[in-house]
Scaffold this motif. Structure first.
Motif, PDB file in Angstrom:
ATOM      1  N   ASP A   1       0.831  -1.285   0.317  1.00  0.00           N
ATOM      2  CA  ASP A   1      -0.152  -0.184   0.073  1.00  0.00           C
ATOM      3  C   ASP A   1       1.191   1.131  -0.267  1.00  0.00           C
ATOM      4  O   ASP A   1       0.307   2.415  -0.129  1.00  0.00           O
ATOM      5  N   GLY A   2       2.076   0.951  -0.308  1.00  0.00           N
ATOM      6  CA  GLY A   2       3.073   1.915  -0.187  1.00  0.00           C
ATOM      7  C   GLY A   2       2.961   3.328   1.265  1.00  0.00           C
ATOM      8  O   GLY A   2       3.697   4.728   0.662  1.00  0.00           O
ATOM      9  N   ARG A   3       2.554   2.668   2.400  1.00  0.00           N
ATOM     10  CA  ARG A   3       2.533   3.373   2.976  1.00  0.00           C
ATOM     11  C   ARG A   3       3.379   2.943   5.041  1.00  0.00           C
ATOM     12  O   ARG A   3       3.636   4.100   5.514  1.00  0.00           O
ATOM     13  N   ASP A   4       3.919   2.029   4.499  1.00  0.00           N
ATOM     14  CA  ASP A   4       5.659   1.930   5.235  1.00  0.00           C
ATOM     15  C   ASP A   4       6.074   0.797   4.537  1.00  0.00           C
ATOM     16  O   ASP A   4       5.469   0.631   4.020  1.00  0.00           O
ATOM     17  N   VAL A   5       6.865   0.987   5.250  1.00  0.00           N
ATOM     18  CA  VAL A   5       7.926  -0.805   4.826  1.00  0.00           C
ATOM     19  C   VAL A   5       7.746  -1.694   5.693  1.00  0.00           C
ATOM     20  O   VAL A   5       6.619  -2.016   5.805  1.00  0.00           O
ATOM     21  N   ASP A   6       8.072  -2.704   4.842  1.00  0.00           N
ATOM     22  CA  ASP A   6       7.404  -4.033   4.778  1.00  0.00           C
ATOM     23  C   ASP A   6       8.463  -4.226   5.839  1.00  0.00           C
ATOM     24  O   ASP A   6       9.424  -4.367   5.888  1.00  0.00           O
ATOM     25  N   PRO A   7       7.412  -5.040   7.049  1.00  0.00           N
ATOM     26  CA  PRO A   7       7.992  -5.133   8.150  1.00  0.00           C
ATOM     27  C   PRO A   7       8.839  -6.863   8.176  1.00  0.00           C
ATOM     28  O   PRO A   7       9.881  -6.644   8.925  1.00  0.00           O
ATOM     29  N   ASP A   8       8.517  -7.525   6.894  1.00  0.00           N
ATOM     30  CA  ASP A   8      10.228  -8.205   6.722  1.00  0.00           C
ATOM     31  C   ASP A   8      11.825  -7.782   7.246  1.00  0.00           C
ATOM     32  O   ASP A   8      12.464  -8.257   6.856  1.00  0.00           O
ATOM     33  N   PHE A   9      11.266  -6.425   6.660  1.00  0.00           N
ATOM     34  CA  PHE A   9      12.983  -5.699   6.270  1.00  0.00           C
ATOM     35  C   PHE A   9      13.511  -5.520   7.374  1.00  0.00           C
ATOM     36  O   PHE A   9      14.368  -4.112   7.540  1.00  0.00           O
ATOM     37  N   CYS A  10      13.100  -5.192   8.666  1.00  0.00           N
ATOM     38  CA  CYS A  10      12.135  -4.279   9.962  1.00  0.00           C
ATOM     39  C   CYS A  10      13.582  -5.236  10.764  1.00  0.00           C
ATOM     40  O   CYS A  10      12.755  -6.889  11.417  1.00  0.00           O
ATOM     41  N   GLU A  11      13.679  -4.894  11.822  1.00  0.00           N
ATOM     42  CA  GLU A  11      14.218  -5.557  13.358  1.00  0.00           C
ATOM     43  C   GLU A  11      13.995  -4.843  13.880  1.00  0.00           C
ATOM     44  O   GLU A  11      14.200  -3.422  14.023  1.00  0.00           O
ATOM     45  N   PHE A  12      13.136  -5.618  15.323  1.00  0.00           N
ATOM     46  CA  PHE A  12      12.262  -4.359  16.058  1.00  0.00           C
ATOM     47  C   PHE A  12      13.656  -4.852  17.328  1.00  0.00           C
ATOM     48  O   PHE A  12      14.086  -5.852  17.974  1.00  0.00           O
ATOM     49  N   ASP A  13      13.243  -3.442  18.496  1.00  0.00           N
ATOM     50  CA  ASP A  13      13.881  -3.487  19.013  1.00  0.00           C
ATOM     51  C   ASP A  13      12.758  -2.925  20.445  1.00  0.00           C
ATOM     52  O   ASP A  13      12.181  -1.806  19.435  1.00  0.00           O
ATOM     53  N   LEU A  14      13.645  -2.498  21.792  1.00  0.00           N
ATOM     54  CA  LEU A  14      13.343  -1.356  22.598  1.00  0.00           C
ATOM     55  C   LEU A  14      13.515   0.590  21.772  1.00  0.00           C
ATOM     56  O   LEU A  14      15.211   0.317  21.694  1.00  0.00           O
ATOM     57  N   ASN A  15      13.059   1.329  22.012  1.00  0.00           N
ATOM     58  CA  ASN A  15      13.490   1.862  21.321  1.00  0.00           C
ATOM     59  C   ASN A  15      14.767   3.224  22.160  1.00  0.00           C
ATOM     60  O   ASN A  15      14.386   2.979  23.065  1.00  0.00           O
ATOM     61  N   GLU A  16      15.784   2.975  21.620  1.00  0.00           N
ATOM     62  CA  GLU A  16      16.822   3.588  22.810  1.00  0.00           C
ATOM     63  C   GLU A  16      16.512   4.463  23.286  1.00  0.00           C
ATOM     64  O   GLU A  16      16.909   4.822  24.990  1.00  0.00           O
ATOM     65  N   PHE A  17      15.467   5.653  23.366  1.00  0.00           N
ATOM     66  CA  PHE A  17      15.522   7.141  24.017  1.00  0.00           C
ATOM     67  C   PHE A  17      14.156   6.404  25.326  1.00  0.00           C
ATOM     68  O   PHE A  17      14.626   6.831  26.659  1.00  0.00           O
ATOM     69  N   ASP A  18      13.701   5.165  24.990  1.00  0.00           N
ATOM     70  CA  ASP A  18      13.498   4.687  25.626  1.00  0.00           C
ATOM     71  C   ASP A  18      14.085   4.719  27.158  1.00  0.00           C
ATOM     72  O   ASP A  18      14.014   4.147  28.488  1.00  0.00           O
ATOM     73  N   GLU A  19      15.201   3.545  26.719  1.00  0.00           N
ATOM     74  CA  GLU A  19      16.205   2.584  27.098  1.00  0.00           C
ATOM     75  C   GLU A  19      16.304   3.755  28.632  1.00  0.00           C
ATOM     76  O   GLU A  19      16.521   3.242  29.596  1.00  0.00           O
ATOM     77  N   TYR A  20      17.227   5.138  28.677  1.00  0.00           N
ATOM     78  CA  TYR A  20      16.919   6.385  28.581  1.00  0.00           C
ATOM     79  C   TYR A  20      16.144   6.719  30.188  1.00  0.00           C
ATOM     80  O   TYR A  20      16.382   6.664  31.017  1.00  0.00           O
ATOM     81  N   ALA A  21      14.844   6.442  29.237  1.00  0.00           N
ATOM     82  CA  ALA A  21      13.542   6.967  30.524  1.00  0.00           C
ATOM     83  C   ALA A  21      13.652   6.406  31.404  1.00  0.00           C
ATOM     84  O   ALA A  21      13.083   5.812  32.043  1.00  0.00           O
ATOM     85  N   LEU A  22      13.847   4.947  30.985  1.00  0.00           N
ATOM     86  CA  LEU A  22      13.334   3.315  31.782  1.00  0.00           C
ATOM     87  C   LEU A  22      14.161   3.360  33.029  1.00  0.00           C
ATOM     88  O   LEU A  22      14.570   3.190  34.090  1.00  0.00           O
ATOM     89  N   GLU A  23      16.352   3.853  32.820  1.00  0.00           N
ATOM     90  CA  GLU A  23      16.831   3.897  33.526  1.00  0.00           C
ATOM     91  C   GLU A  23      16.597   5.033  34.437  1.00  0.00           C
ATOM     92  O   GLU A  23      17.053   4.181  36.020  1.00  0.00           O
ATOM     93  N   ALA A  24      16.541   6.214  33.729  1.00  0.00           N
ATOM     94  CA  ALA A  24      16.370   7.253  35.086  1.00  0.00           C
ATOM     95  C   ALA A  24      14.550   6.504  35.826  1.00  0.00           C
ATOM     96  O   ALA A  24      15.320   7.077  36.758  1.00  0.00           O
TER      97      ALA A  24
END
Lengths: 264, 467
Positions: free
Chosen positions: A22-45
């Motif tokens: 549908d041309g509205r996002d990347v095919d998820p087959d080509f994505c590696e998923f992980d915890l958002n880096e910014f959220d890691e800092y929020a969690l650590e705080a």
């Protein structure tokens, strides 16, 4: 006291990728998923605030919105020191934008009544930096964005925060709680989870809710609750560029040619 | 947890666990042939994993051959670029894919058979030509095919290509371009007469490149060592072979003195002069020189510049008493230089074992002479690099390696799992690790162990046949 840390399962793209049909996002087959880096800092705080307080006086609750697969990021957060995890299933949230997602987080915050909501300043994949501020707006709580230093004693009426501004300026703020803060990279050094804590996290339950469970109506979820819609995602055509190959003298000669072409 | 004892049991366990990363090393492994179909179903069960494995340089070539049967272009493109892909698989893909990107990737691949490279050269666009010129395996016949339409940069690349033959170089030299000539006369396949001419060329750049020719006859090299241009003298000296009777004399140019300092045949009197040189790099190169007499290494080990003392500490000929002195140096980088040496005197190593600084601790952790107690302490060090150094110590005991299995950093766990001193049973205990690279390492270790056990059993049967 609770600290709510909304976290996102973000996508990092392979070097080469394809878009969805549908041309509205990347095919998820080509994505590696992980915890958002910014959220890691929020969690650590959040975990650092908990560790500095008397044992049992602070509970760190992590929240994500997504499918079953998103449990991975919650387990990672649990392994890094969160006490409890909530996942709101994203069925029916397909067309949700940042504001629609913020509605879910705000409802969970209303239910959990945390003293602080610590969000990452932005997501690494989409970079809107809107969700945290939208949560604050929906809750009507005090907010501070892009926080680079946080000093907070559980139960205190205010948190002391610093924000980095243009020109190297630092703004110091006293923020009344409850508050929503979005946390900048570098505020701390996020810990690695030990293998033992990863195994322990795998055994912890994850509270799975629907948008309706948290108190949202159909008019507030998915496309109905969104204020924007993705029309198209595409890779723009590349501008003119040339890699000049050859020996230094050949490269210099080609550079002169280009300069002559540009100058007419 | 006991690791499966043989390949049949291991393969069965891998399939039962249903983890593709753990099972991947078993595909195509000796003794696992019976389970190929079941392994294939597991490994090809997920669209994302197919894309990941297609690009994984550690994927077994047999699995990449299987994956090449997929029809998704993105998967096939990744296989063509994967350095582990075999020549046979590349040939198969070459027959079914003819787009420009695939042709360029095939032209660049180290395993593409010569016949395919020659075919690609016959009708090559700019990207394929560039890839063929970068590929060290491109045969001379393909290079000749590229010559016809080569521009100046391509002719220079042809002249420096390791497979360029004398005929090609002769043709390139006849073209007259100075840059191409400079590359050609440096090539070990360049006809000797042309190299000899280059040695007396008016252009110093040509003479310098001739001096860098690794097969330059000693007489020509000797002549170039007296060249008026210091860069030519330095280059001639750089490849001057040990044992050839050429006097190394004091030279006013720093480039030449640096080359002299590195030379294994530097005469002692010249080395004495160079050890007092004002240029730090001359002293650094001299301090690293393994042919240097012990006395001079001692002197350079006391140099005011830490880089020079560090170099002396890394010199394999550094005497034991100097190593002990450098182990007490005020500069951590100098102490680190000697801390990793197995020949460091025991007392000095014991003192360094107590240090916590990252450089010294990493070096001590790699030292095969470090005591088990110290390695166990370093395996819990606050810095991930120090802990990983324990896993890189070839003599690390199992007790220290076991501590790394609980390391928060996945790469360290993967290194520990790979270590031969860690019992396979301990490695197998990490089969549920959360990090895919660790589980892959566990699978690889278990497969390698089971394959070796199978070979040993077969040898035993051959030696002692059953009645």
């Amino acid at each position: 006291m609770k600290i709510l840390v909304p976290v996102k399962r973000v996508a990092s793209l392979d070097d080469e990728f394809e878009l969805r049909d549908d041309g509205r996002d990347v095919d998820p087959d080509f994505c590696e998923f992980d915890l958002n880096e910014f959220d890691e800092y929020a969690l650590e705080a959040a975990v650092q605030i908990k560790e500095a307080a008397p044992e049992g006086s602070v509970e760190v609750v992590v929240l994500t919105i997504g499918p079953d697969d998103a449990d991975d990021v919650l387990r990672k957060a649990l392994a890094k020191g969160a006490d409890r995890a909530i996942r709101v299933d994203d069925a029916g949230l397909e067309e949700a934008d940042r504001v629609a997602i913020a509605r879910v987080i705000a409802k969970v915050a209303e239910n959990e009544e945390p003293g602080l909501v610590l969000c990452g300043a932005q997501s690494a994949d989409q970079g809107n930096a809107q969700t945290g501020m939208s949560v604050a707006a929906l809750l009507g709580w005090t907010r501070a964005a892009v926080v680079s230093k946080l000093d907070f004693a559980p139960g205190a009426a205010t948190a002391q925060v610093e924000r980095e501004l243009e020109g190297g300026l630092v703004e110091c703020l006293d923020v009344e709680t409850p508050a929503v803060l979005t946390i900048q990279l570098g505020i701390n050094t996020p810990r690695y989870a030990s293998l033992r804590s990863i195994k322990q996290a795998n055994a912890k339950p994850i509270e799975c809710l629907t948008p309706h469970d948290v108190g949202l109506s159909d008019a507030e979820i998915g496309a109905a609750g969104a204020l924007s819609r993705v029309r198209r995602v595409f890779v723009p055509e590349r501008g003119r560029g040339e890699i000049i190959a050859g020996t230094p003298s050949q490269q210099a000669a080609r550079l002169l040619e280009i300069i002559s072409e540009v100058n007419g | 947890m006991r690791a499966p004892a043989n390949m049949a049991a291991l393969t069965g366990a891998l399939i039962a666990r249903g983890d593709a990363y753990l099972a991947l090393p078993a595909y195509g492994a000796e003794g696992a042939e019976w389970a190929q179909a079941a392994l294939a179903r597991l490994l090809l069960s997920n669209a994302r994993l197919k894309l990941v494995f297609a690009a994984l340089p550690f994927a077994p070539p047999a699995f990449l051959a299987l994956l090449a049967g997929e029809d998704r272009p993105a998967i096939l493109q990744r296989i063509v670029r994967n350095p582990a892909t075999s020549g046979a698989t590349l040939l198969r893909l070459a027959r079914q894919m003819d787009d420009a990107a695939t042709r360029a990737a095939l032209a660049a691949h180290a395993h593409t058979p010569s016949v395919a490279l020659i075919g690609l050269a016959m009708n090559a666009d700019a990207a394929v030509r560039a890839a063929l010129l970068r590929n060290a395996g491109t045969p001379a016949l393909a290079l000749h095919a590229l010559l016809d339409h080569a521009d100046a940069a391509e002719r220079a690349a042809l002249a420096r290509h390791p497979q360029a033959d004398a005929d090609l170089l002769r043709t390139l030299l006849a073209g007259g371009d100075a840059v191409v000539r400079a590359e050609a006369v440096a090539h070990p396949h360049c006809p000797l007469t042309q190299v000899a001419d280059a040695c007396v060329d008016a252009d110093a750049a040509i003479r310098r490149r001739a001096a860098s020719n690794p097969v330059l006859p000693p007489s020509l090299r000797q002549a170039l060592m007296g060249d008026s241009d210091p860069a030519v003298r330095a280059e001639a000296l750089r490849l001057h072979a040990e044992g050839q009777d050429v006097a190394l004399t004091d030279d006013g140019d720093v480039r030449v003195r640096r080359a002299q300092a590195r030379h294994v045949a530097v005469p002692e009197d010249l080395a004495e002069v160079l050890s007092r040189d004002g240029d730090v790099w001359v002293r650094v190169w001299l301090a690293r020189n393994p042919a240097l007499p012990a006395g001079l290494i001692q002197r350079l080990g006391g140099d005011a510049e830490a880089r020079v003392r560090h170099a002396a500490g890394r010199n394999p000929a550094c005497p034991a008493d100097m190593l002990a002195t450098l182990a007490r140096d005020g500069d951590e980088w100098v102490r680190a230089a000697v801390a990793c040496r197995p020949d460091l005197p025991t007392e000095a190593l014991r003192a360094l074992e107590r240090e916590d600084g990252e450089d010294v601790a990493s070096a001590v952790a790699r030292n095969p002479q470090t005591r088990e107690a110290a390695l166990r302490r370093l395996a819990r060090h606050g810095q991930a690099d120090v802990r990983r150094a324990v896993a890189l110590n070839p003599d690390a005991p199992a007790a220290a390696l076991r501590l790394l299995l609980d390391d928060p950093y996945p790469l360290n766990r993967a290194f520990a799992v790979r270590h031969p001193n860690l019992p396979v049973a301990d490695a197998w205990g990490c089969a549920d690790d959360g990090a895919p690279q660790v589980r892959f390492a566990v699978g690889k270790r278990a497969v390698t162990h089971a394959a070796a056990a199978g070979r040993a059993a077969r040898r035993h049967l051959e030696t002692f046949p059953q009645p």
